[in-house]
Design a protein around this motif. Sequence first.
Motif: not given
Lengths: 746, 158, 290
Positions: B99, B135, B137-141
Amino acid sequence: MWSRREDERLLTGGGRYVADLVVPGCLDAVFVRSGVAHGVLSAVDCSEARRVAGVVGAWSAADFPSGLHVPYTPSAGLSAEEAVAGREWPALVKERVRYPGEAVAVVVGEDRYRAEDGAAEVAFQVGPLPAVVTPRAAADDSVRLFDGLSNVAFQGAAGEPIEESVWRRAAVVVEAEYRQQLLMPTPMECRTILAVPGGDRLTVWSGHQAPHRLRGQLAALLGWPVDRIRVVAPDTGGAFGSKSAIFPEYVVVVFLAVLLGRPVRWIEDRMESMLTATRGRGQDQRVRLAADADGQLLAYELTIDADVGAYPHLGAGLPMQTARMATGPYRTPRVYATVRSVLTNTMATYPYRGAGRPEATIALERSMDALARRLRIDPAELRRRNLLPPESFPYRTPTGRVYDSGDYGAALDLALETLDYAGWRAEQARRRGDPSALPLGIGLSCYVERSGGEPGGLHEFAGVEAREDGTVIARCGSASSGQGHETTFSALVAEELGVDQVRVELVEGDTDELPDGVGSFASRSAQVAGAALRQACELLVQEARARAAGLWGLPVAEVAWSGGAVSPARGGAAMDLGELVKATGPLRVEDRFESDMGFPFGAHAAVAEVDPELGTVRVLRLVAVDDCGVVLNPMIVKGQAFGSAVQGLGQALYEGIPFDDDGVPRLANGLLDYLVPTAAEIPPITVKDTCTPSPGTPLGAKGAGESGCIGTPAAIVNAVADALRLADPGVLRMPLTPDVVWRAAR
Amino acid sequence: MKITLTVNDEVHPLEVEPRRVLADVLREDCRLTGTHLGCEHGVCGACTVLVDGRAVRSCLMLAVQCDGRSVRTVEGLRGPGGEPHPLQRAFSAEHALQCGFCTPGFLMVAAGALAADPTIGEDPDRVRALVESNICRCTGYEPIRRAIVRGSCPGSVA
Amino acid sequence: MKPARFEYTAPRTVPEALAALADTGRDVRVLAGGQSLLLEMRLQRLRPDLLVDINRIAGLDRLGVDDGMVEVGALVRHEVFDSPWAVPGPLGTLLSLAAPNIAHPPIRALGTMVGSLAWAHPASEWCAIAAALDAVIRLRGPEGAREVPARDWFRGPFETARRPGELLTSVRLPLLGEGTGVGFIEHRRTHFSFAQVGVAAALTVRDGVVVEARIGLANCADRPVRARAAEQALVGAEIGSTLFARAGRVAADQDAAPLAEPYADVEYRRHAIAVLVGRTLRQAAEGARQ
């Protein structure tokens, strides 16, 4: 240079989210909220607030038309007339506060600082009533949210009741209770709305998944024809299901913008979202799973008490998704699921990534592992004995779904192989013989889910326009909130038409661009909107050939189409789309496409190590094998699978909403209390896929993106249960916080 | 109060209330909306910018504290010729954004560390500490971690 | 939320700061790192009338060693202690074990150790270490300079012995003797959560016997705690897992007074304190030169 079309602007500060839009004279709305979960509101006094410098106005419900209510959401059966009858959701509290954070007044100021100055001066009192925050506590109606009406707002069932003799005769019956805790979707951008009046129209900007739906709701609210409202979803900072609805705040902002004749916006603050963002999940479940001595499943019963929040308008019917998907990927002959949707003193429950399917999968898959332990059958073997074989499709489940296609066993095998299942079982055995080693467990979770939407909402609108300059504009009714539609859909249209990708531009999320649209939710964009775009491309080609036939005086059958150009089939110069438009005038087609439901599936496997002394869980490995049919853009789909697996990890281990005795969430420190996974919590994750095309959709694509929330949690919980060799799986209540695991390990 | 901020090498004389946080002044007074507000309580890191080269949460700093100081935002990450920063390219290449809302914050955390020490990409622990700062929330880092390594060590692929 | 209105001043000298702080009829707050203060102001749990920004006062960022003590000035940021070499000897090691537990790098770039002591969050890492080592907090105020030892400093959650108008200028911590072993362990739900329990320990061991023990507890009571009963149980005893487990039990039962939190009731928290104290002592013993 950029992998996605969206990337350059988003990486250079050029993204335009609603809060970034500059509208001269725009006012900020701030809501004054109840700190009490349930109570009687009295004496709202906005007069001091109105005197604060920079405040333009302040309103309580008494200042509003009495009919200013939040409409309910009938799409996908999320709510229904019978659920909301007699239960109004006022845009601002009139007499009764029903959830903490419910807005009792609104203050509009020249900016957010000034509006908050005003909000601090609004006086009001709430006489507290007892609050109920779990469906079990609310279901007995000892505390009623609506006087004279039951808290049970909706009941439903899927399948046929199972005779008691089935349970009596079964070799094994696993019984358990599970709680699917309330979660917050937590997109990084909270909710946003900006309403700009102009002429006799209103333009509404909102980070939203379904702009046409919002347009319709706002038009009904204002009593305007839909063409006087334009809804635009610009860049949207994540949604995960939570941004497809209309909320009290949206109703108020739009009403005030029209009333004042000025632009008004509400940019939700993270702290207010802690109380008022929609919740996901929230089910108390009881299960019975019967099998014979060989582990053949005989019957499965799922009883759901669902927490739908204070108002049934958004999600009273949502738990039916769980009921209908209760069968899971197995050939269980008898399955029966019942739903009771119960009102509680919390913000409304609404779809969150997975939306009903995680609840179904987690209950069934935890029970499968418990059954395997009871029967002393390897959990992978138990599943193999029961998975629907590839030749069984289409398969009508006892709970009324018709699964389209699948090779469930292949996904499980790939997951086991990728994980090195045998190797980890050997390591587990080694550790069990070593008193100094931490216990280790392996958890599996097979799932099947549903994508595309529900009957009545399985369609989408799309259009394709060829321009004189040779460019192509594609339009569709979906709206991206991070899924990369500009990239995927432009490539799809370019390929369908045989034109260069750089010539194709996608326009979506703007109701003025396309007369109708459905939106992006239920993993539907690739499956439904993608197919709609393809169909529109086919129409465009037909129209192009017909025009060329007219131009050249040939039968249509003698006009060939290739590489984005028409040409006489028997030879002659080709004419590309741009030239054709120059010769024949504007060329634009629009169409509606209807899809079938898709049933993506997969198998997830986790290895977890438990420190029984402290109760901490460390996930060592996670494997996610997903099958969403034909993949349009592997990079994007893999990114969705990975990210959703991490959200599934959060659901299993970290995320939850604890309440104090008065029913107020204990989230006063925001994201220091509501713990989404950080990079420190991420185990090594391997995402793989198998591909079983859907026969029900032209592209063969099924939905992608919700798989991790559906498949991952049970794999992790099962791994912990396996490490601790728990007889009763129900003692592990998610999130598996250290105290929960420590107690289970004792 | 009258203050002067040098933002992305451009001098901004401003009149601000003391209570205005740096993030709001950057976004509204300087019209640099690439700095996003994800939580406004110092946790998520979407608002991270560089003040005198150090990555800070611009939601937990007052603009008046930055009087006379130099601020860099995501808009100032491109090179002098307008070419993208290696981290910007790497984020795209690794699909480290979906995003895009948290992205500027991750870029600035990494860019600050990289400017201070060009070898940071070679140290997995330090890269991990950077990714653990914010943080998403989309990619999983994991794609973000790979992108930081890739953007820090031209030619390398994590 | 946005902060409510306040006045702001950024003095250049300590006397100027003290003059501003002397306005005791109003809510006057010192802004150093601001990473807790501004957060509370954003949540409007604090609405001060005046902020005194001390960041432009020269000399407050001094970090110096003399007389077996390290003196940390009011503007020394958390991040300085990420490095074990910022402060000599075992104290430097202890501070560097604790520092990474404080939020994350952008917060550590601004927040200060002295600010943490002024704020006195019950879960603060620095406060637990200050309690363990009986650090000395140095203040200047309308009545001149004074020093307060940590044992008298922490009065309750977010409550200290600071008097109106006083400014914390530095904290002095004892450099631990060479050969002292140190440990610091936190138990938290995720990287971003507050510690459910944090333990700091320093052990001096001779011939396998504990000579001196210092234990500080974070988030084990309504204020930072020095675990004196556990320390007493250690001194003179032979090191080993039995001793550490026993000391952990003593710390949990006698020194700590944990409150219930979501996901951690008192029973669990006492248990976790005992486990963590035992583990931290083991870590410290491993580092002790015997």
